[in-house]
Design a protein around this motif. Structure first.
Motif: not given
Length: 76
Positions: A1-17
């Protein structure tokens, strides 16, 4: 499942709405189809309704072909 999400997408990152909804597995629908004893197709489809009203994400979701040992054979 970890392959699915790009490294730039993190739940705690407020820059990515959309990070809060696209990076949390509880908002990703997963479906597994068994084609044979050693071939599985896994579909990841995000539920974008949790990302906010009017949110649009192009090319959301993925499909994986995985062998019986858990190796990714192909993805699109």
């Amino acid at each position: 499942m970890d392959d699915y999400l790009p490294p730039s997408v993190r739940a705690e990152d407020q820059k990515y709405p959309a990070g809060k909804c696209l990076a949390q597995w509880k908002y990703i629908n997963v479906t597994v189809f068994q084609a044979s004893d050693d071939l599985f197709f896994v579909l990841f489809i995000p539920d974008l309704s949790h990302c906010g009203p009017g949110f649009i994400e192009l090319d959301a979701g993925a499909e994986y072909a995985i062998d019986g040992k858990g190796r990714i054979l192909a993805k699109q």
